[in-house]
Design an enzyme around this catalytic site. Sequence first.
Site, PDB file in Angstrom:
ATOM      1  N   CYS A  72       0.864  -1.158   0.000  1.00 42.16           N
ATOM      2  CA  CYS A  72       0.000   0.000   0.000  1.00 42.16           C
ATOM      3  C   CYS A  72       0.904   1.213   0.000  1.00 42.16           C
ATOM      4  O   CYS A  72       2.095   1.096   0.281  1.00 42.16           O
ATOM      5  CB  CYS A  72      -0.885   0.012   1.236  1.00 42.16           C
ATOM      6  SG  CYS A  72       0.033   0.366   2.701  1.00 42.16           S
ATOM      7  N   ARG A  82       1.710   1.224  -5.567  1.00 40.79           N
ATOM      8  CA  ARG A  82       1.877   0.285  -4.458  1.00 40.79           C
ATOM      9  C   ARG A  82       0.562  -0.350  -4.036  1.00 40.79           C
ATOM     10  O   ARG A  82       0.540  -1.245  -3.186  1.00 40.79           O
ATOM     11  CB  ARG A  82       2.504   1.002  -3.275  1.00 40.79           C
ATOM     12  CG  ARG A  82       3.912   1.476  -3.534  1.00 40.79           C
ATOM     13  CD  ARG A  82       4.474   2.121  -2.308  1.00 40.79           C
ATOM     14  NE  ARG A  82       4.697   1.143  -1.269  1.00 40.79           N
ATOM     15  CZ  ARG A  82       5.896   0.670  -0.944  1.00 40.79           C
ATOM     16  NH1 ARG A  82       6.955   1.095  -1.569  1.00 40.79           N
ATOM     17  NH2 ARG A  82       6.021  -0.221   0.007  1.00 40.79           N
ATOM     18  N   TRP A  84      -4.245  -2.009  -1.031  1.00 37.58           N
ATOM     19  CA  TRP A  84      -4.265  -3.301  -1.740  1.00 37.58           C
ATOM     20  C   TRP A  84      -4.869  -4.256  -0.724  1.00 37.58           C
ATOM     21  O   TRP A  84      -4.230  -4.604   0.268  1.00 37.58           O
ATOM     22  CB  TRP A  84      -2.840  -3.713  -2.132  1.00 37.58           C
ATOM     23  CG  TRP A  84      -2.787  -4.966  -2.938  1.00 37.58           C
ATOM     24  CD1 TRP A  84      -2.907  -5.071  -4.294  1.00 37.58           C
ATOM     25  CD2 TRP A  84      -2.578  -6.295  -2.451  1.00 37.58           C
ATOM     26  NE1 TRP A  84      -2.788  -6.393  -4.666  1.00 37.58           N
ATOM     27  CE2 TRP A  84      -2.595  -7.156  -3.564  1.00 37.58           C
ATOM     28  CE3 TRP A  84      -2.399  -6.848  -1.183  1.00 37.58           C
ATOM     29  CZ2 TRP A  84      -2.424  -8.545  -3.440  1.00 37.58           C
ATOM     30  CZ3 TRP A  84      -2.240  -8.216  -1.058  1.00 37.58           C
ATOM     31  CH2 TRP A  84      -2.247  -9.053  -2.194  1.00 37.58           C
ATOM     32  N   ASN A 127       0.017  -0.700   7.030  1.00 38.71           N
ATOM     33  CA  ASN A 127       0.493  -1.582   5.966  1.00 38.71           C
ATOM     34  C   ASN A 127       0.941  -2.863   6.634  1.00 38.71           C
ATOM     35  O   ASN A 127       1.704  -2.839   7.591  1.00 38.71           O
ATOM     36  CB  ASN A 127       1.681  -0.929   5.230  1.00 38.71           C
ATOM     37  CG  ASN A 127       2.190  -1.803   4.086  1.00 38.71           C
ATOM     38  OD1 ASN A 127       1.522  -2.753   3.685  1.00 38.71           O
ATOM     39  ND2 ASN A 127       3.353  -1.472   3.566  1.00 38.71           N
ATOM     40  N   GLY A 128       0.435  -3.994   6.157  1.00 42.93           N
ATOM     41  CA  GLY A 128       0.841  -5.262   6.754  1.00 42.93           C
ATOM     42  C   GLY A 128      -0.374  -6.090   7.121  1.00 42.93           C
ATOM     43  O   GLY A 128      -1.493  -5.804   6.679  1.00 42.93           O
ATOM     44  N   GLU A 152       9.761 -15.184 -18.295  1.00 41.56           N
ATOM     45  CA  GLU A 152       9.564 -13.751 -18.076  1.00 41.56           C
ATOM     46  C   GLU A 152       8.559 -13.166 -19.080  1.00 41.56           C
ATOM     47  O   GLU A 152       7.696 -12.356 -18.723  1.00 41.56           O
ATOM     48  CB  GLU A 152      10.927 -13.036 -18.156  1.00 41.56           C
ATOM     49  CG  GLU A 152      10.888 -11.526 -18.104  1.00 41.56           C
ATOM     50  CD  GLU A 152      10.279 -10.941 -16.833  1.00 41.56           C
ATOM     51  OE1 GLU A 152       9.938 -11.704 -15.916  1.00 41.56           O
ATOM     52  OE2 GLU A 152      10.102  -9.717 -16.789  1.00 41.56           O
ATOM     53  N   LYS A 186       5.018 -11.396 -18.073  1.00 40.73           N
ATOM     54  CA  LYS A 186       4.649 -10.043 -18.487  1.00 40.73           C
ATOM     55  C   LYS A 186       3.289 -10.076 -19.182  1.00 40.73           C
ATOM     56  O   LYS A 186       2.435  -9.240 -18.930  1.00 40.73           O
ATOM     57  CB  LYS A 186       5.698  -9.451 -19.455  1.00 40.73           C
ATOM     58  CG  LYS A 186       6.986  -9.012 -18.797  1.00 40.73           C
ATOM     59  CD  LYS A 186       6.786  -7.768 -17.979  1.00 40.73           C
ATOM     60  CE  LYS A 186       7.663  -7.637 -16.777  1.00 40.73           C
ATOM     61  NZ  LYS A 186       7.867  -8.623 -15.809  1.00 40.73           N
ATOM     62  N   GLU A 229       0.395 -10.854 -16.604  1.00 40.75           N
ATOM     63  CA  GLU A 229       0.099  -9.903 -15.533  1.00 40.75           C
ATOM     64  C   GLU A 229      -0.507  -8.594 -16.024  1.00 40.75           C
ATOM     65  O   GLU A 229      -1.259  -7.966 -15.289  1.00 40.75           O
ATOM     66  CB  GLU A 229       1.322  -9.635 -14.651  1.00 40.75           C
ATOM     67  CG  GLU A 229       2.397  -8.752 -15.228  1.00 40.75           C
ATOM     68  CD  GLU A 229       3.510  -8.447 -14.209  1.00 40.75           C
ATOM     69  OE1 GLU A 229       4.676  -8.530 -14.588  1.00 40.75           O
ATOM     70  OE2 GLU A 229       3.198  -8.121 -13.053  1.00 40.75           O
ATOM     71  N   HIS A 255       6.335 -33.595 -22.837  1.00 41.36           N
ATOM     72  CA  HIS A 255       6.028 -34.271 -21.575  1.00 41.36           C
ATOM     73  C   HIS A 255       4.667 -33.820 -21.035  1.00 41.36           C
ATOM     74  O   HIS A 255       4.363 -34.063 -19.867  1.00 41.36           O
ATOM     75  CB  HIS A 255       7.136 -34.006 -20.551  1.00 41.36           C
ATOM     76  CG  HIS A 255       8.474 -34.499 -21.002  1.00 41.36           C
ATOM     77  ND1 HIS A 255       8.747 -35.839 -21.175  1.00 41.36           N
ATOM     78  CD2 HIS A 255       9.599 -33.847 -21.371  1.00 41.36           C
ATOM     79  CE1 HIS A 255       9.999 -35.989 -21.603  1.00 41.36           C
ATOM     80  NE2 HIS A 255      10.535 -34.779 -21.748  1.00 41.36           N
ATOM     81  N   LYS A 306       2.950  -2.981  -6.710  1.00 43.00           N
ATOM     82  CA  LYS A 306       4.366  -2.965  -7.048  1.00 43.00           C
ATOM     83  C   LYS A 306       5.236  -3.602  -5.974  1.00 43.00           C
ATOM     84  O   LYS A 306       6.150  -4.350  -6.268  1.00 43.00           O
ATOM     85  CB  LYS A 306       4.791  -1.511  -7.258  1.00 43.00           C
ATOM     86  CG  LYS A 306       6.248  -1.339  -7.672  1.00 43.00           C
ATOM     87  CD  LYS A 306       6.448  -1.756  -9.096  1.00 43.00           C
ATOM     88  CE  LYS A 306       7.868  -1.623  -9.576  1.00 43.00           C
ATOM     89  NZ  LYS A 306       8.113  -2.508 -10.721  1.00 43.00           N
TER      90      LYS A 306
HETATM   91  C1  F6R Z   1       6.537  -8.895 -12.406  1.00 45.57           C
HETATM   92  C2  F6R Z   1       7.006  -8.270 -11.194  1.00 45.57           C
HETATM   93  C3  F6R Z   1       7.074  -9.096  -9.972  1.00 45.57           C
HETATM   94  C4  F6R Z   1       8.291  -8.700  -9.121  1.00 45.57           C
HETATM   95  C5  F6R Z   1       8.269  -9.441  -7.787  1.00 45.57           C
HETATM   96  C6  F6R Z   1       9.504  -9.150  -6.963  1.00 45.57           C
HETATM   97  O1  F6R Z   1       6.601  -8.018 -13.485  1.00 45.57           O
HETATM   98  O2  F6R Z   1       7.324  -7.107 -11.177  1.00 45.57           O
HETATM   99  O3  F6R Z   1       7.072 -10.448 -10.253  1.00 45.57           O
HETATM  100  O4  F6R Z   1       9.435  -9.014  -9.844  1.00 45.57           O
HETATM  101  O5  F6R Z   1       7.142  -9.062  -7.077  1.00 45.57           O
HETATM  102  O6  F6R Z   1       9.627  -7.796  -6.705  1.00 45.57           O
HETATM  103  P1  F6R Z   1      10.991  -7.145  -6.295  1.00 45.57           P
HETATM  104  O7  F6R Z   1      11.910  -7.235  -7.441  1.00 45.57           O
HETATM  105  O8  F6R Z   1      10.633  -5.747  -5.934  1.00 45.57           O
HETATM  106  O9  F6R Z   1      11.508  -7.934  -5.114  1.00 45.57           O
END
Ligand code: F6R
Length: 611
Positions: free
Chosen positions: A2, A28, A95, A121-122, A489, A493, A496, A512, A606
């Site tokens: 958050c 966030r 969030w 937060n938490g 990756e 992307k 998400e 498999h 984020k």
């Molecule tokens: C995907 C993404 C997440 C972060 C993950 C770890 O695009 O951004 O999978 O990579 O939440 O976050 P950090 O790097 O901040 O520890």
Amino acid sequence: MCGIFGYVGPRTNGAELVLEGLKALEYRGYDSWGVAAVPLSFRPPSRNPKDKKWIPGQARDDKKTIIVKKKTGKIGGASVADIPASSLALGHTRWATHGGVTQVNAHPHADCSGSIALVHNGIFENYEEIKRALLKKGHRFISETDTEVAVHLIEEYAKKLAFPKAVRRAFMEMKGFNAIIAMRADKQEFVVARNGSPLVVGFGKGENFLASDPAALLPHTKNVHFLEDGEMAIVSPDNVRIIEAKTGHAVSVRIQTLTWSAGQAEKGNYSFFMLKEIYEQPGVIKMITKTGAAQADKLARTVRSSYGTYMVGCGTAAYAGIAGSYLFSKIAHRHVNCAIGSEFGYALDFLGPKSLVIALSQSGETMDLLEGVKKAKTKGARVIALVNVFGSSLYRLSDEPILIGAGPEKAVASTKAFVGILSHLVLLSFALAGEAKKGQKLLHQAAKSVDDVLGEASVKRLKALAAALKDTDHIYVIGRGLSYPASLETALKIKEISYIHAEGMAAGELKHGPLALVTQGTPCIAFLPNDETYGANLAGAMEMGARGGMIVGISYKPHEIFDHFIPVLDAGEATIIPNVVVGQLLAYYLTIEKGLDPDMPRNLAKSVTVK
Ligand code: F6R
């Protein structure tokens, strides 16, 4: 997960300052938001020195209630013009964890009297039993949140204790990883406590700020104190006191200076942060090529003297770790263990004082990673953090932090931080092999190749591909070797931000099981760089093509089986970098085609500061 922002000082537009701060932090958490402000007296401040009750600029409201405005959804063009002038204001972007996304569940929460407000937060793990006790004492709850219990607990203790003591006592009862900020209508100060969730105090001149992320403080100040776990702060306009929550003893303020500029955290002419951050990548690679070599040499010495190296990260950062294991093996002939942050804690019993943990993270606040790293530290392991945010929890927890140097990353989907980590790992692998210069040369090529991927012709191709794929339900992405993490990756992307189900896999695994899913027209993306995986991976693409799959080839050369060809210039072992940028852009344009917001995808945030 958050955003928190607070202002205390002489300015009277506190609510607006907080709203601006929340806008900067919205990545966030963005399912709802709220601002609480203590209104100034409706009569002008007395200039009479005998009027002891009134200090100019001090919060005061005859009814001593706090004004709270909350809304569901993103902040967008919201206004707080309806909140009266205030010099003490606090806000939160949510969030959701406990309780659905509703206006009532949004923060800030207030006590029964409306004179105490709190953001959190938490996860307050033992909130249910405390709520039961408070209900018996007559407290009234209106939300389903754990947070509301904290503010009533403070209210209860504040009946007998001074406000900071009441907050301290309540905080000590809260189990779990939490950060709280509380304020009271009759006092121009915040009382703040942190255990696990990030909080930063920003120092102004005769005014102070609070934020969950230092980037939000940049328009106001670069001087900050990062609260450590177990620390509390009492923050008024001209004073910040830090105390140890457990003992109440004073702790000295440790002012650190932020290095980012406010402009770096802005969108500029780009329509979305994600696009801006994708386009910043050639610059990030070039900068790391120039400045990362000395660090790589130093880290290589640490790796050599360690007995077992572990790379740990979550999500995209975990995929960077997998890429690191291939780079270490291929270039430096060294073994490295990879682990997902949330699983690392279950698989580290054999760590010892000679073990080395390289923790990878953009935010440095990912709870799953921090927990694993803390456990590794209890085993005596040395921790090196490759982290993007200066002063973050991981930065401070590690024995040696190395900044990724990607600049502020605000789009929820990580792009430039991932490429930044890969660039450092390329340099490190070559440094380990005693070929540092070669690493720099390949990164130069990778930057050029990324420039090409971002060029007009390539973007046109990717836009056309996105238009062709936008209505599909499933996309499969295959690769081998370094292209395996590139596949993971790319799929991450795509899913998400565009909400299309995408699965990345090792091409060898197709037969498999997953091949059963390929039918006429199923989109299959194959990474085919100029390396030893080319032939075998092409075979995988052919197997998919033979079952009707629509083949997208991402390669240095065309092939007749490709229905779509996305050229990527070869950059040796660093080709994973431009390959991944193709994946990022495709995901971005799929999202734009679908009319979605790539910066703030649903259900995500984020900085993942909860377990
Ligand atoms: C995907 C993404 C997440 C972060 C993950 C770890 O695009 O951004 O999978 O990579 O939440 O976050 P950090 O790097 O901040 O520890």
